[in-house]
Design an enzyme around this catalytic site. Sequence first.
Site, mmCIF file in Angstrom:
data_model
loop_
_atom_site.group_PDB
_atom_site.id
_atom_site.type_symbol
_atom_site.label_atom_id
_atom_site.label_comp_id
_atom_site.label_asym_id
_atom_site.label_seq_id
_atom_site.Cartn_x
_atom_site.Cartn_y
_atom_site.Cartn_z
ATOM 1 N N SER A 280 72.710 59.506 69.747
ATOM 2 C CA SER A 280 73.413 58.004 69.235
ATOM 3 C C SER A 280 72.384 56.992 69.080
ATOM 4 O O SER A 280 72.710 55.968 68.781
ATOM 5 C CB SER A 280 74.313 57.512 70.464
ATOM 6 O OG SER A 280 73.508 57.024 71.565
ATOM 7 N N THR B 154 75.352 54.229 71.579
ATOM 8 C CA THR B 154 74.379 53.239 71.629
ATOM 9 C C THR B 154 73.636 53.153 73.096
ATOM 10 O O THR B 154 74.268 53.404 73.809
ATOM 11 C CB THR B 154 75.311 51.889 71.149
ATOM 12 O OG1 THR B 154 75.758 51.959 69.885
ATOM 13 C CG2 THR B 154 74.356 50.523 71.309
ATOM 14 N N THR C 115 70.925 51.640 68.043
ATOM 15 C CA THR C 115 71.823 52.518 67.733
ATOM 16 C C THR C 115 71.735 53.446 66.579
ATOM 17 O O THR C 115 70.839 52.930 65.646
ATOM 18 C CB THR C 115 73.289 52.218 67.608
ATOM 19 O OG1 THR C 115 74.193 53.005 67.891
ATOM 20 C CG2 THR C 115 73.627 51.224 66.582
ATOM 21 N N ARG D 197 76.566 51.502 56.041
ATOM 22 C CA ARG D 197 77.545 50.654 56.876
ATOM 23 C C ARG D 197 76.834 50.343 58.020
ATOM 24 O O ARG D 197 75.888 50.962 58.508
ATOM 25 C CB ARG D 197 78.503 51.884 57.407
ATOM 26 C CG ARG D 197 79.515 51.411 58.462
ATOM 27 C CD ARG D 197 78.930 51.542 60.090
ATOM 28 N NE ARG D 197 80.020 51.311 61.202
ATOM 29 C CZ ARG D 197 79.573 51.256 62.266
ATOM 30 N NH1 ARG D 197 78.196 51.711 62.881
ATOM 31 N NH2 ARG D 197 80.577 51.005 63.383
ATOM 32 N N THR E 15 78.677 48.570 73.541
ATOM 33 C CA THR E 15 78.890 49.871 72.876
ATOM 34 C C THR E 15 80.281 50.105 72.658
ATOM 35 O O THR E 15 81.012 49.675 73.016
ATOM 36 C CB THR E 15 78.123 50.904 73.838
ATOM 37 O OG1 THR E 15 79.232 51.090 75.035
ATOM 38 C CG2 THR E 15 76.838 50.745 74.358
ATOM 39 N N GLY E 16 80.434 51.025 71.635
ATOM 40 C CA GLY E 16 81.810 51.324 71.246
ATOM 41 C C GLY E 16 82.043 51.035 69.697
ATOM 42 O O GLY E 16 80.968 50.727 69.221
#
Length: 347
Positions: free
Chosen positions: A84, A199, A217, A227, A250-251
């Site tokens: 990640s 991340t 990340t 992106r 994170t997420g």
Amino acid sequence: MKRRDFFIKTGVLLGSAPLLPVINSSRIAAQTVIQKSGKPVVISSANGLRAAEKAMDLVKEGSDALDAVIAGVNIIEDDPNDHSVGYGGLPNEDGVVELDSCCMHGPTHNAGAVAALRNIKNPSKVARLVLERTDHVLLVGEGALRFARAHGFKEDNLLTDKARKIWLNWKESLSKDDDWFSPEDADKDIKNIIKTTGTITCCALDRNGNISGVTTTSGLSFKIPGRVGDSPIIGAGLYVDNEYGACGSTGRGEENLKNLSCFLAVEFMRMGDLPEEACLKVCRRIADHAKLRSLLKEDGKPNFNVSFYAINKKGQYGAASIYGPRKFVVHDGSKNQLLQAAYLYKK
Ligand code: ASP
């Protein structure tokens, strides 16, 4: 730049901070305001045990929190087994690894970031140089890479063989109508990775009572090239207010971008919330704002997760996710441990 311009530009003469002896030429050392000796604390996402250990070792030796957290996350960026972050991170849909990172230095309220950076395995180090050696906050893509080259960073192919196989399996499994076939005997740990996030974020309160943080990340796997998620965006993937606290995330980055979540968490702490409460309130806000059908499950709850990790000026800490249970890392100076984060909904 003349010395006087330097001070005006960086606000030292204009603010109330006392002028300290210039330790070296970096903006950080020149302006670090010694506040008070305190008990250092480091907080990180669950993949950050080694990062927190390293960061704590450094703050104990007297390092500035920014140096400490960046040295901490560099360990994870260098690790090919963390898919990640950094080297070994999962690539975009073209099979190219693009990295995002930002850092924020509490005492100077300065920030640096890079987005969609290719070929450089430590984007957090480049983000830190954007903070220290430019008048900008965010460099992206080709410009970020050229800046890294100018500072002598070595270029590497960041796509490990394992990450390439995971990407290839994803590509081959996309459609039955295209010309890519997936092998029936692919390894389970390659087959099982469909689309992932991940991340590392790490914030620290140092011995001088100063707070800094970093987030780094490879972003959403198999993303559309170019992106950019929340991780390099100050306020979304990280925010530090040296008077009150810091929060990293994170997420699902898109929801953090729409809610400027880490800034909001720090604002909640500024208004008196403890870190865990602040993180939970942000989760609630994001869940309330998730209105698109593509973001909701049939029961009306979000179909994504986000997590927040916060510390305040007193060294109190907390974390929360929309879905739990999930863990987070805290090093309080004596113990480095994984703790349970609060959550809105059970997974
Ligand atoms: N927040 C990151 C992004 O959206 C991914 C993650 O933390 O899982 O790029």
